[in-house]
Design an enzyme around this catalytic site. Structure first.
Site, PDB file in Angstrom:
ATOM      1  N   ALA A  53     -25.290  -8.094  61.102  1.00 56.74           N
ATOM      2  CA  ALA A  53     -26.350  -7.314  60.469  1.00 56.74           C
ATOM      3  C   ALA A  53     -25.941  -6.378  59.445  1.00 56.74           C
ATOM      4  O   ALA A  53     -26.624  -6.073  58.753  1.00 56.74           O
ATOM      5  CB  ALA A  53     -27.351  -7.037  61.509  1.00 56.74           C
ATOM      6  N   THR A  54     -24.692  -5.810  59.849  1.00 55.73           N
ATOM      7  CA  THR A  54     -24.363  -4.718  58.620  1.00 55.73           C
ATOM      8  C   THR A  54     -24.346  -5.342  57.547  1.00 55.73           C
ATOM      9  O   THR A  54     -24.576  -4.779  56.520  1.00 55.73           O
ATOM     10  CB  THR A  54     -22.900  -4.140  59.131  1.00 55.73           C
ATOM     11  OG1 THR A  54     -23.020  -3.605  60.549  1.00 55.73           O
ATOM     12  CG2 THR A  54     -22.440  -3.402  58.135  1.00 55.73           C
ATOM     13  N   CYS A 103     -21.260   2.836  67.212  1.00 60.39           N
ATOM     14  CA  CYS A 103     -20.581   3.305  66.308  1.00 60.39           C
ATOM     15  C   CYS A 103     -20.351   4.837  66.405  1.00 60.39           C
ATOM     16  O   CYS A 103     -19.802   5.497  65.668  1.00 60.39           O
ATOM     17  CB  CYS A 103     -20.783   2.798  65.145  1.00 60.39           C
ATOM     18  SG  CYS A 103     -22.822   2.889  64.893  1.00 60.39           S
ATOM     19  N   HIS A 136     -24.679 -11.124  67.974  1.00 62.77           N
ATOM     20  CA  HIS A 136     -24.329 -10.663  69.050  1.00 62.77           C
ATOM     21  C   HIS A 136     -25.175  -9.769  70.005  1.00 62.77           C
ATOM     22  O   HIS A 136     -24.869  -9.111  70.997  1.00 62.77           O
ATOM     23  CB  HIS A 136     -22.802  -9.840  68.845  1.00 62.77           C
ATOM     24  CG  HIS A 136     -22.905  -8.476  68.271  1.00 62.77           C
ATOM     25  ND1 HIS A 136     -22.658  -7.412  69.192  1.00 62.77           N
ATOM     26  CD2 HIS A 136     -23.101  -7.973  66.948  1.00 62.77           C
ATOM     27  CE1 HIS A 136     -22.891  -6.184  68.153  1.00 62.77           C
ATOM     28  NE2 HIS A 136     -22.909  -6.790  67.028  1.00 62.77           N
ATOM     29  N   THR A 154     -15.923 -19.145  52.846  1.00 61.43           N
ATOM     30  CA  THR A 154     -16.022 -20.506  53.735  1.00 61.43           C
ATOM     31  C   THR A 154     -16.906 -20.071  55.103  1.00 61.43           C
ATOM     32  O   THR A 154     -16.280 -19.130  55.509  1.00 61.43           O
ATOM     33  CB  THR A 154     -14.843 -20.985  54.247  1.00 61.43           C
ATOM     34  OG1 THR A 154     -13.936 -21.344  53.053  1.00 61.43           O
ATOM     35  CG2 THR A 154     -14.764 -22.238  55.223  1.00 61.43           C
ATOM     36  N   SER A 167     -28.639 -10.345  63.741  1.00 60.27           N
ATOM     37  CA  SER A 167     -27.246 -10.469  64.214  1.00 60.27           C
ATOM     38  C   SER A 167     -27.097 -11.213  65.619  1.00 60.27           C
ATOM     39  O   SER A 167     -28.269 -11.061  66.213  1.00 60.27           O
ATOM     40  CB  SER A 167     -26.715  -9.123  64.517  1.00 60.27           C
ATOM     41  OG  SER A 167     -25.452  -8.863  65.153  1.00 60.27           O
TER      42      SER A 167
HETATM   43  C1  LIG Z   1     -25.895  -3.756  65.954  1.00 55.96           C
HETATM   44  C2  LIG Z   1     -26.935  -3.520  64.637  1.00 55.96           C
HETATM   45  C3  LIG Z   1     -26.782  -3.299  63.470  1.00 55.96           C
HETATM   46  C4  LIG Z   1     -25.316  -3.861  62.943  1.00 55.96           C
HETATM   47  O1  LIG Z   1     -25.074  -5.314  63.357  1.00 55.96           O
HETATM   48  P1  LIG Z   1     -23.660  -5.896  63.273  1.00 55.96           P
HETATM   49  O2  LIG Z   1     -23.884  -7.222  63.625  1.00 55.96           O
HETATM   50  O3  LIG Z   1     -22.936  -5.163  64.404  1.00 55.96           O
HETATM   51  O4  LIG Z   1     -23.110  -5.710  61.854  1.00 55.96           O
HETATM   52  C5  LIG Z   1     -27.466  -3.005  62.706  1.00 55.96           C
HETATM   53  N1  LIG Z   1     -28.876  -2.599  63.009  1.00 55.96           N
HETATM   54  C6  LIG Z   1     -28.940  -2.596  63.942  1.00 55.96           C
HETATM   55  C7  LIG Z   1     -30.395  -2.121  64.334  1.00 55.96           C
HETATM   56  C8  LIG Z   1     -28.356  -2.999  65.321  1.00 55.96           C
HETATM   57  O5  LIG Z   1     -28.488  -2.734  66.482  1.00 55.96           O
END
Ligand SMILES: *Cc1c(COP(=O)(O)O)cnc(C)c1O
Length: 391
Positions: free
Chosen positions: A74-75, A328, A204, A242, A202
């Site tokens: 998601a980042t 983080c 995970h 890739t 995301s």
């Molecule tokens: C975890 C999270 C992200 C970051 O996602 P990643 O896949 O870890 O880079 C961004 N926004 C929100 C709201 C999140 O909970």
């Protein structure tokens, strides 16, 4: 024994069927071809595997398969949305709108846009954490290119009215991006019906692997993106590199599973949250952060009067794995900027813990948590004296 895991909002374990699907892509007998190779069977097989996963994610979020751009999480999806849109449409104006309670993966790109000469309006949500559509409407100008408001907040679990905000943005001709990293498996997600133009996901946070995500880009709305990663031009030139077959397959399986399971899981999660909340509230001097009427039951953010969050975290850590906010921020002793944005004073923001529950949380784990946290709070209040609160 490992501590009770109540940090599902930071990350989740990979569900067994997801792991099985990923394993099929690894090893010499697996689908190891490069999905970009067009000259042989290995590539074709990997490509159809990737496209099946794309269709799974699209179906789970209410999008078309060709609206999905794979990313590393998601980042990256947030970065691609913010920089991709602002870069492509910079001639329209250099203004964007977001909120104070966004994830750092939106706020940091915003700070970079400011360094590049953009003006960013940061909306302040109400005390419960809700950003009202009329607040967004009031911030829009003819120069506003993009609005970015998250769906489910990762610290307090508050759910924003993204469909209402989408209507406001459409009226003004501003694109709307929504960070929906915490949405899948917790609330209904329907990209097409929401009217949102771009949405980040995301794997995970939904029992899939780390290191993979997606950006949904609305074809109906015709939103265009400037590429941020250049190379061989995968993902229709928007995001080169890739594709990680095993990762996207994991995300596809995890999203399909979440889509089938989430409603059925909800009553149990609600019961567990209520049990946890009632157990801890019995301490007295415990305040809930975030509008409880508009929150997912998977998150419970509490402030404990008279104790410092970091001390409480340390006291319970051998038995309970929780956090004070987003993963983080854990190394950062600053009080949560999300709670501060709700108007919480430093003391209340500093005395908070985020409990997040998930698919594998049990009633027994909740009972252990209540007892361990209660003991720790009482102990810290006893030794802390009046110096901490109300002094
Ligand atoms: C975890 C999270 C992200 C970051 O996602 P990643 O896949 O870890 O880079 C961004 N926004 C929100 C709201 C999140 O909970």
């Amino acid at each position: 024994m490992r501590p009770v895991y109540l940090d599902y909002a930071a990350t989740t374990p990979v569900a067994a069927p997801v792991l099985a699907a990923m394993m099929d892509c690894l090893g010499t007998d697996g689908v190891f071809g490069n999905p970009g190779s067009a000259s042989h069977e290995y590539g074709d097989c990997a490509r159809s595997t990737v496209e099946r996963a794309r269709a799974q994610v699209a179906a789970a979020v209410g999008a078309e398969a060709d609206e999905i751009v794979w990313t590393s999480g998601a980042t990256e999806a947030n970065n691609l949305a913010l920089f991709g849109v602002t870069h492509y449409y910079a001639k329209r104006g250099k203004h964007m709108v977001t909120s104070r309670t966004e994830h750092k993966a939106v706020l940091d790109p915003c700070a970079e846009l400011v360094r590049r000469g953009w003006r960013v309006t940061y909306l302040v949500p109400g005390a419960g954490g809700i950003v009202e559509p009329h607040q967004v409407a009031a911030a829009l100008t003819p120069e506003t290119v993009l609005v970015s408001i998250m769906h489910v907040n990762n610290e307090i679990g508050v759910v924003q009215d993204v469909a209402g905000i989408a209507q406001v943005c459409a009226r003004q001709g501003a694109w709307l991006h929504v960070d929906a990293a915490q949405s899948m498996g917790k609330v209904a997600v329907d990209f097409a019906r929401s009217g949102v133009d771009l949405m980040s996901f995301s794997a995970h946070k939904v029992y899939g692997p780390k290191g993979v995500g997606a950006l949904c880009v609305s074809r109906r709305a015709g939103v265009q993106l400037a590429a941020q990663i250049f190379g061989v031009g995968q993902e229709r030139g928007v995001r080169a590199g890739t594709l990680a077959t095993h990762q996207v397959v994991g995300m596809g399986a995890a999203f399909e599973l979440a889509q089938t399971l989430w409603i059925g899981e909800l009553p149990r999660i609600k019961d567990l949250q209520q049990r946890l909340s009632q157990g801890l509230m019995a301490l007295g001097g415990v305040l809930r952060n975030g509008d409880s009427q508009n929150s997912v039951p998977h998150l419970l953010n509490l402030s404990f009067e008279g104790v410092e969050g970091e001390s409480l975290l340390a006291a319970v850590a051998p038995q309970i794995a929780v956090s004070t906010g987003s993963a983080c921020m854990s190394a950062n002793p600053e009080p949560s900027y999300v709670l501060r944005a709700l108007g919480r004073d430093e003391q209340r923001a500093e005395s908070s813990l985020r409990f997040s529950l998930g698919r594998f949380t049990t009633e027994a784990e909740i009972d252990v948590t209540v007892s361990v946290v209660k003991q720790a709070v009482l102990h810290l209040r006893r030794i802390g004296g009046a110096g901490i609160l109300g002094a």
